[in-house]
Design a protein around this motif. Sequence first.
Motif, mmCIF file in Angstrom:
data_model
loop_
_atom_site.group_PDB
_atom_site.id
_atom_site.type_symbol
_atom_site.label_atom_id
_atom_site.label_comp_id
_atom_site.label_asym_id
_atom_site.label_seq_id
_atom_site.Cartn_x
_atom_site.Cartn_y
_atom_site.Cartn_z
ATOM 1 N N THR A 18 39.429 42.015 19.298
ATOM 2 C CA THR A 18 39.589 40.638 18.842
ATOM 3 C C THR A 18 40.636 40.606 17.739
ATOM 4 O O THR A 18 41.089 41.649 17.257
ATOM 5 C CB THR A 18 38.266 40.070 18.304
ATOM 6 N N MET A 60 39.371 42.458 14.562
ATOM 7 C CA MET A 60 38.852 43.821 14.633
ATOM 8 C C MET A 60 39.409 44.704 13.515
ATOM 9 O O MET A 60 38.738 45.618 13.041
ATOM 10 C CB MET A 60 39.141 44.445 16.000
ATOM 11 N N TYR A 71 45.461 46.486 25.907
ATOM 12 C CA TYR A 71 44.927 45.448 26.808
ATOM 13 C C TYR A 71 46.025 44.890 27.707
ATOM 14 O O TYR A 71 45.834 44.725 28.923
ATOM 15 C CB TYR A 71 44.289 44.337 25.975
ATOM 16 N N GLN A 93 38.237 34.843 22.132
ATOM 17 C CA GLN A 93 37.266 35.679 22.821
ATOM 18 C C GLN A 93 37.721 37.138 22.847
ATOM 19 O O GLN A 93 38.920 37.434 22.845
ATOM 20 C CB GLN A 93 37.041 35.187 24.248
ATOM 21 N N ALA A 94 36.726 38.037 22.868
ATOM 22 C CA ALA A 94 37.022 39.468 22.923
ATOM 23 C C ALA A 94 37.675 39.816 24.259
ATOM 24 O O ALA A 94 37.284 39.300 25.314
ATOM 25 C CB ALA A 94 35.747 40.278 22.732
ATOM 26 N N ARG A 95 38.654 40.674 24.212
ATOM 27 C CA ARG A 95 39.364 41.117 25.408
ATOM 28 C C ARG A 95 38.958 42.548 25.753
ATOM 29 O O ARG A 95 38.737 43.370 24.858
ATOM 30 C CB ARG A 95 40.871 41.051 25.185
ATOM 31 N N PRO A 96 38.867 42.861 27.042
ATOM 32 C CA PRO A 96 38.423 44.209 27.420
ATOM 33 C C PRO A 96 39.551 45.229 27.387
ATOM 34 O O PRO A 96 40.658 44.958 27.854
ATOM 35 C CB PRO A 96 37.907 44.013 28.849
ATOM 36 N N LYS A 99 34.985 46.004 20.367
ATOM 37 C CA LYS A 99 35.534 44.752 20.882
ATOM 38 C C LYS A 99 36.961 44.563 20.367
ATOM 39 O O LYS A 99 37.269 44.840 19.211
ATOM 40 C CB LYS A 99 34.654 43.583 20.440
#
Length: 657
Positions: A577, A580, A410, A478-481, A575
Motif C-alpha cells: 500500500t 507500507m 507489482y 487498496q492493497a495490491r498483490p 501488504k
Amino acid sequence: MSVFRNLCAALVSVFVVLSAAPLTAQDATAPIQQLLQVHGDIIAKSSRRTIGPAIDALADSGLPEAQTVLERWQAKEMWQNEDTGLFVFAEEIDRRTIRTFDVASGADLGTVPDDGFKQLKPNSGIRGMIGAALVRFQLNDPNPVARHAALNAIERDADASHLGALRAVRDTEADPELRVRIDRLERLLTIQFAEADAERIAAIESFADDLGVDVRAALNPLVVTAVDVATVLPDDPDVVGQIVPGSDDLSTASAYDLLVSKGFAVGRISRDAQKAALIANIDGDQVAGIKVASLDSETARDLAYAALAAQGSVEPAATDADVDAALAAHVFFERYRSTAPAVAIAAQAVLTGIENKVAVNQTIDLGLDALSLASIYFLAAIGLAITFGVMGVINMAHGEFIMMGAYTGYVVQLFIPDYTVSIIVAIPLAFAVTFGAGVAMERTVIRWLYHRPLETLLATFGISIALQQLAKNIFGTQARPLTAPGWLDGSLAFNDIVSISYIRIAIFVLALLFLALFWVVMNRTRLGLEVRAVTQNPRMAASMGINPDKINMLTFGFGSGIAGIAGVAIGLYAKVTSEMGSDYIVQSFMTVVVGGVGNIWGTLLGATMVGTLQKGIEWLNPSNTLAAQTYMILFIILFIQFRPKGIIALKGRAAEA
C-alpha cells in the motif's frame, strides 16, 4: 358405450396392479437380511442411544453386502416393508412410487406404491455413527485416497471399534506413508481404548519424544486429578501430592467445603443468617441465656449461636476457630481420578518430558521468528544506514523508497505472469527505479540542506507525504498483490512447534547476500574506498582528488536503490500500500541508531537486537502489540542514554554529527 368404458377401466386397473407387482421375489433368507431382521426393531426406531449394537453387528459381520447396506442406510435409501418387516433399497420415482431393490443381491424388485413402506431417515448423529463404522471398510479399500480419508475420519472422531480395525490393517498396509499414520493412530487409540494397562503404558512411553498436539490431547485426560482429604496422607499409588489450603491450588473456603461434603465438619453460616437466627430466638433480653446487650462482637455472637445449637434450636454451624481447627486436623491432597494409577503416572512422566521439550522448541521457534524479523529490519535499514552514516541526512522518505520498490514488483507482475521470472526482473528494476529517484531527490533537495538536519528532516518528511499521495493517485488506496513464486509457498517445519516460512527464509538469504555485497563494495572497490574516505574526513578526501559531492549523490542513490530491493522482498509477505513504508521507518531508524550510525556490522547487530527485543516483548505481552512496540521504544531510549553512539561506534564525520 358404458360397457366399453368399464372394460377399459378394468384393463387399466389390471395393468397398474401388474406393473406395481415385484418383478423378482425378495430373498428373505439371505444372511444380510436375516441380520437386519435380528436388529429390525432398533433399526426401525432409529434412536442414537440404541442403534449402536445394530451398526456394530453390520460392521463386524464380515458379510460382503454390509458396506453397501451401511452406505445406502446413511444415504436414506433404505426402506422397510411394514407388512413383512423386510428391508429393501429404494429410489423414489415420484411422490407416491418407489423402485425397490434387494439388499442382498441388488436385484430390481420392481416399482411399487410407497404406502406400505417406511423410509429409514437416520439423523445426523446416527449418520455419524454409520460413517465411523464405514471407516473399517475404507481401511481395506484398494484406493489409497479412500484409506487416507478413513484415517482422517478416525482422527476426527475415534471410537474403540477403530482400534481393532487399525490393528487388522497395520501389518498389511503397503503404502509407507499410510503405514506410519496407521501405526501412530493405533498407538493413540491404544492409550484411549485398550483394556490392558501394560498396553496403554507401552503406547504412552512410545510417545516420549513426540511433540504432537494430538499426543498431549490424548495424555492430558489421563492425568486429571481430584482433591481429596483425610486425617493422614494415604500411601496410595494414585496420590499425586499434598496441597496446602490457602494456596493457589486450593482456597481455604474450598478446602472447608470439601470437609463438609465428606462429613468431617459442620457447615458454616453467614453472618447475616447467624444474626437472623439470634434475633428469631430472643427470649426477653436474652438469647440462650446470654444477654442481648453483650452480643456486640463476633465472638460473643458465635458463643450464643453455639448455645442455641446445643439446645437444638438451630442447626450446628462452625465458627472461625472451628474452621481453623478442622483444616489443621486434616490433610488435603490430589489423586488421579480418570484411570489406573500406573497409567496416570506413566502419562504424567511423558507429559513432563514433552512439556520440557516444548519449552525448548518454543524458545527455538521464537529465536527463528526474531531472526526472521531482524533480517527484514536489516533489509529495510541498510539503505538508511548508508545515507545516514555517510551523509548525516535524516531521510524521512526512506520508507517511501521501500514502497516504490514494492509497487515496482507489482507492476512487473502485471506484464510478466510467471512469478519466478517477474521477481528476478523486479529486483534489479526496483533498484534502478529507486536509485534514480534517490539521485533526483539528492540533486534537487538534499544537496542544498547539508549540515542543516532540522530542515532536512522537514523537507524529507514533506517528500514522504507527497510520495504517498502520488502512490494513492496512481494505484489507489487498496492493497495490491505482490505474489511470491509457488516454490516459496508453505513452511519448513522441523516439528509441530518449530517452523519458518520459505518466504522468510528467502528474505534472510537475501539479507545475507546484501551484507556480502555491501562488504565487497565498501572494501574491494574504488567506490567503496572513496565512500570510506569521505566518511572519515571529507576535506582530506577532497584534497586527494575525490569529489565529495559526486560521492554523496552516488551514495544516496545506492542507499535508495537497496531500499527498493528491500521493498520487493517485504512486499512478498506484507501488504503493498502507499503507507507500507511508514510501518518500517521507525524500526529502520532504531536499527541504525542502536547498531551505530554508518556501520554495516552495527546495522546487522542493531537489527538483531531490535528484532529479538520486539519478539521477546510480544511473547511476554501477546495481546497488545502496540504496548509491545511502546516498551521496545522505551528500552531503545534507555539504551541510547548509556551508549549514545550505538553498539559499534563509527569514527569520522558520522560520529561527530
